[in-house]
Structures are given as structure tokens and as C-alpha cells.
Design a protein around this motif. Structure first.
Motif, PDB file in Angstrom:
ATOM      1  N   ASP A 144      37.735 -71.089 -54.344  1.00  0.00           N
ATOM      2  CA  ASP A 144      36.366 -70.612 -54.503  1.00  0.00           C
ATOM      3  C   ASP A 144      35.373 -71.510 -53.771  1.00  0.00           C
ATOM      4  O   ASP A 144      34.422 -71.039 -53.159  1.00  0.00           O
ATOM      5  N   TYR A 145      35.622 -72.796 -53.795  1.00  0.00           N
ATOM      6  CA  TYR A 145      34.753 -73.735 -53.095  1.00  0.00           C
ATOM      7  C   TYR A 145      34.864 -73.537 -51.582  1.00  0.00           C
ATOM      8  O   TYR A 145      33.858 -73.545 -50.864  1.00  0.00           O
ATOM      9  N   LEU A 146      36.096 -73.356 -51.099  1.00  0.00           N
ATOM     10  CA  LEU A 146      36.299 -73.128 -49.666  1.00  0.00           C
ATOM     11  C   LEU A 146      35.583 -71.866 -49.195  1.00  0.00           C
ATOM     12  O   LEU A 146      34.955 -71.866 -48.134  1.00  0.00           O
ATOM     13  N   VAL A 147      35.682 -70.794 -49.978  1.00  0.00           N
ATOM     14  CA  VAL A 147      34.991 -69.549 -49.617  1.00  0.00           C
ATOM     15  C   VAL A 147      33.488 -69.804 -49.493  1.00  0.00           C
ATOM     16  O   VAL A 147      32.862 -69.416 -48.505  1.00  0.00           O
ATOM     17  N   ALA A 148      32.911 -70.478 -50.479  1.00  0.00           N
ATOM     18  CA  ALA A 148      31.466 -70.752 -50.457  1.00  0.00           C
ATOM     19  C   ALA A 148      31.084 -71.629 -49.263  1.00  0.00           C
ATOM     20  O   ALA A 148      30.083 -71.364 -48.584  1.00  0.00           O
ATOM     21  N   ALA A 149      31.881 -72.650 -48.983  1.00  0.00           N
ATOM     22  CA  ALA A 149      31.585 -73.540 -47.864  1.00  0.00           C
ATOM     23  C   ALA A 149      31.677 -72.801 -46.530  1.00  0.00           C
ATOM     24  O   ALA A 149      30.788 -72.920 -45.676  1.00  0.00           O
ATOM     25  N   LEU A 150      32.738 -72.034 -46.341  1.00  0.00           N
ATOM     26  CA  LEU A 150      32.909 -71.296 -45.085  1.00  0.00           C
ATOM     27  C   LEU A 150      31.800 -70.263 -44.894  1.00  0.00           C
ATOM     28  O   LEU A 150      31.269 -70.109 -43.787  1.00  0.00           O
ATOM     29  N   ARG A 151      31.442 -69.570 -45.962  1.00  0.00           N
ATOM     30  CA  ARG A 151      30.322 -68.619 -45.877  1.00  0.00           C
ATOM     31  C   ARG A 151      29.024 -69.349 -45.548  1.00  0.00           C
ATOM     32  O   ARG A 151      28.203 -68.856 -44.776  1.00  0.00           O
ATOM     33  N   GLY A 152      28.840 -70.522 -46.130  1.00  0.00           N
ATOM     34  CA  GLY A 152      27.641 -71.312 -45.860  1.00  0.00           C
ATOM     35  C   GLY A 152      27.547 -71.743 -44.407  1.00  0.00           C
ATOM     36  O   GLY A 152      26.469 -71.724 -43.812  1.00  0.00           O
ATOM     37  N   TYR A 153      28.680 -72.143 -43.830  1.00  0.00           N
ATOM     38  CA  TYR A 153      28.666 -72.489 -42.403  1.00  0.00           C
ATOM     39  C   TYR A 153      28.378 -71.256 -41.555  1.00  0.00           C
ATOM     40  O   TYR A 153      27.648 -71.329 -40.578  1.00  0.00           O
ATOM     41  N   LYS A 154      28.951 -70.128 -41.944  1.00  0.00           N
ATOM     42  CA  LYS A 154      28.759 -68.901 -41.172  1.00  0.00           C
ATOM     43  C   LYS A 154      27.305 -68.437 -41.199  1.00  0.00           C
ATOM     44  O   LYS A 154      26.744 -68.080 -40.173  1.00  0.00           O
ATOM     45  N   ASP A 155      26.680 -68.462 -42.396  1.00  0.00           N
ATOM     46  CA  ASP A 155      25.289 -67.978 -42.480  1.00  0.00           C
ATOM     47  C   ASP A 155      24.259 -69.088 -42.262  1.00  0.00           C
ATOM     48  O   ASP A 155      23.071 -68.874 -42.400  1.00  0.00           O
ATOM     49  N   ASN A 156      24.752 -70.279 -41.922  1.00  0.00           N
ATOM     50  CA  ASN A 156      23.907 -71.420 -41.594  1.00  0.00           C
ATOM     51  C   ASN A 156      23.117 -71.964 -42.793  1.00  0.00           C
ATOM     52  O   ASN A 156      22.125 -72.656 -42.620  1.00  0.00           O
ATOM     53  N   SER A 157      23.569 -71.664 -44.006  1.00  0.00           N
ATOM     54  CA  SER A 157      22.923 -72.246 -45.180  1.00  0.00           C
ATOM     55  C   SER A 157      23.539 -73.599 -45.525  1.00  0.00           C
ATOM     56  O   SER A 157      22.982 -74.357 -46.310  1.00  0.00           O
ATOM     57  N   ARG A 158      24.674 -73.917 -44.917  1.00  0.00           N
ATOM     58  CA  ARG A 158      25.306 -75.227 -45.066  1.00  0.00           C
ATOM     59  C   ARG A 158      25.391 -75.847 -43.688  1.00  0.00           C
ATOM     60  O   ARG A 158      25.846 -75.208 -42.742  1.00  0.00           O
ATOM     61  N   HIS A 159      24.989 -77.095 -43.621  1.00  0.00           N
ATOM     62  CA  HIS A 159      24.939 -77.768 -42.319  1.00  0.00           C
ATOM     63  C   HIS A 159      25.926 -78.925 -42.286  1.00  0.00           C
ATOM     64  O   HIS A 159      26.072 -79.653 -43.248  1.00  0.00           O
ATOM     65  N   GLY A 160      26.570 -79.072 -41.166  1.00  0.00           N
ATOM     66  CA  GLY A 160      27.452 -80.204 -40.941  1.00  0.00           C
ATOM     67  C   GLY A 160      26.720 -81.250 -40.124  1.00  0.00           C
ATOM     68  O   GLY A 160      25.497 -81.224 -39.999  1.00  0.00           O
TER      69      GLY A 160
END
Length: 190
Positions: A144-160
Motif C-alpha cells: 500500500d505504501y509503494l502504491v501511494a509513493a509511485l502514484r505520488g511520483y507520477k502525479d508530482n505530489s511526491r518529490h525526490g
């Protein structure tokens, strides 16, 4: 359980940050992230065996509000650079996460292996997904965490650190995100 976590978090945040040592703050961290670094809470990552450098940088980002996630910003508030390093060293020594119990969908794993190679996930995260330096260990992480992180990178709501993950995730479909998360979460089960 949530009341206990909230009470522990309140106790840490309410007390002066400078007065609390890493050892005093650690039980609150492990209340959410798991006593041995293996989270049982939805949406909360397992931290065991994480890269020391990666953890240090993530805690710095939380402290400086370069990465926003409640309650992590409050937890990192007042930590010195030395404290960040101490937390990272403790977390790196915790046992690595374990994959979920149960059968593994071999067809889904095989289908996703091609996606992993095509998108070069195994280059930065390594073939075992154990990570390296500033790249996190994501092997057997909570699905579940991986799904949220990957979606966040895709929609740019999570930044690396840079745009690499956003670039990698741009062509990945929603169904492929689910497959990637499943694949990574079940690495040790195969």
C-alpha cells in the motif's frame, strides 16, 4: 492502537525538542514504523535495513519541510544533524522487511519483471531492490505504501532529490503501478 500512537506523538511533540535524545524519540518512531522496523499500519513504510544516507537525507527533508508528511515534520523538528545520523544508523541495523504471507501470483510477477527491466528500476534500486546510497531499499516494502509513493511520483505530489522518479513514472499506467508495487512487496516470497 491509534490512541496510543497519538498519545506517544503528543508526548514527544509537546516536550521541548532539544531536551529529547534520539533514544527518547525512538519509541515513538517505532510505534508507527514497527518495533523491529516492520510496519503493520496502513500507509506507513517499514524502515528496517534502510540505507543510512537515504534515511539521513529524508529526515533532513522532513526537518526542513522540504518533504511534508504529518507527523514526520513534527518528529524531525529540533533534530540536529548528528541526531539525524544517529536515527539513520539505528534504522539501518533493524531487520529488513519481510514479504506478506501467502501465495504469489507468478504470472503477475513475470509480467512485471519485463516492466522493471524496461524502465530500468533495477539499475538505481539494484537487482535486489536493496537500494544504494541515496536510493532507498524498497524490497518487501508495504504494498500500500509503494502504491501511494509511485502514484505520488507520477502525479508530482511526491518529490525526490531530482526529477528522475517523476520521469520514470510518467509513462507508467495505473495498472502497472499496482503490478510494480505487488512485485516489489513480494520480492522475498519468490
Amino acid at each position: 492502537m491509534r490512541r496510543i500512537i497519538a498519545a506517544l506523538l503528543f508526548a514527544v511533540v509537546a516536550a521541548p525538542a532539544a531536551a529529547q535524545s534520539v533514544e527518547e524519540r525512538l519509541p515513538v518512531c517505532l510505534a508507527c514504523h514497527g518495533e523491529k522496523g516492520q510496519s503493520t499500519l496502513p500507509g506507513v513504510p517499514s524502515l528496517g535495513a534502510q540505507q543510512t544516507f537515504y534515511v539521513t537525507v529524508q529526515l533532513l527533508m522532513f526537518r526542513e519541510h522540504m518533504r511534508v508528511a504529518d507527523p514526520m515534520n513534527d518528529m524531525a523538528k529540533g533534530l540536529s544533524d548528528d541526531d539525524l545520523g544517529k536515527f539513520a544508523e539505528i534504522i539501518a541495523k533493524l531487520p529488513a522487511p519481510r514479504p506478506p504471507d501467502g501465495p504469489v501470483d507468478a504470472a503477475r510477477i513475470e509480467r512485471t519483471q519485463a516492466l522493471v527491466v524496461q524502465n530500468r528500476c533495477n539499475i538505481c534500486h539494484t537487482a535486489t531492490f536493496a537500494g544504494q546510497d541515496n536510493v532507498p531499499n524498497i524490497a518487501d516494502q508495504r504494498e500500500d505504501y509503494l502504491v501511494a509513493a509511485l502514484r505520488g511520483y507520477k502525479d508530482n505530489s511526491r518529490h525526490g532529490y531530482d526529477a528522475t522518479m517523476a520521469e520514470v513514472m510518467a509513462p507508467i499506467s495505473g495498472a502497472q503501478i499496482l503490478d510494480l508495487a505487488y512485485y516489489i512487496a513480494h520480492l522475498g516470497a519468490r
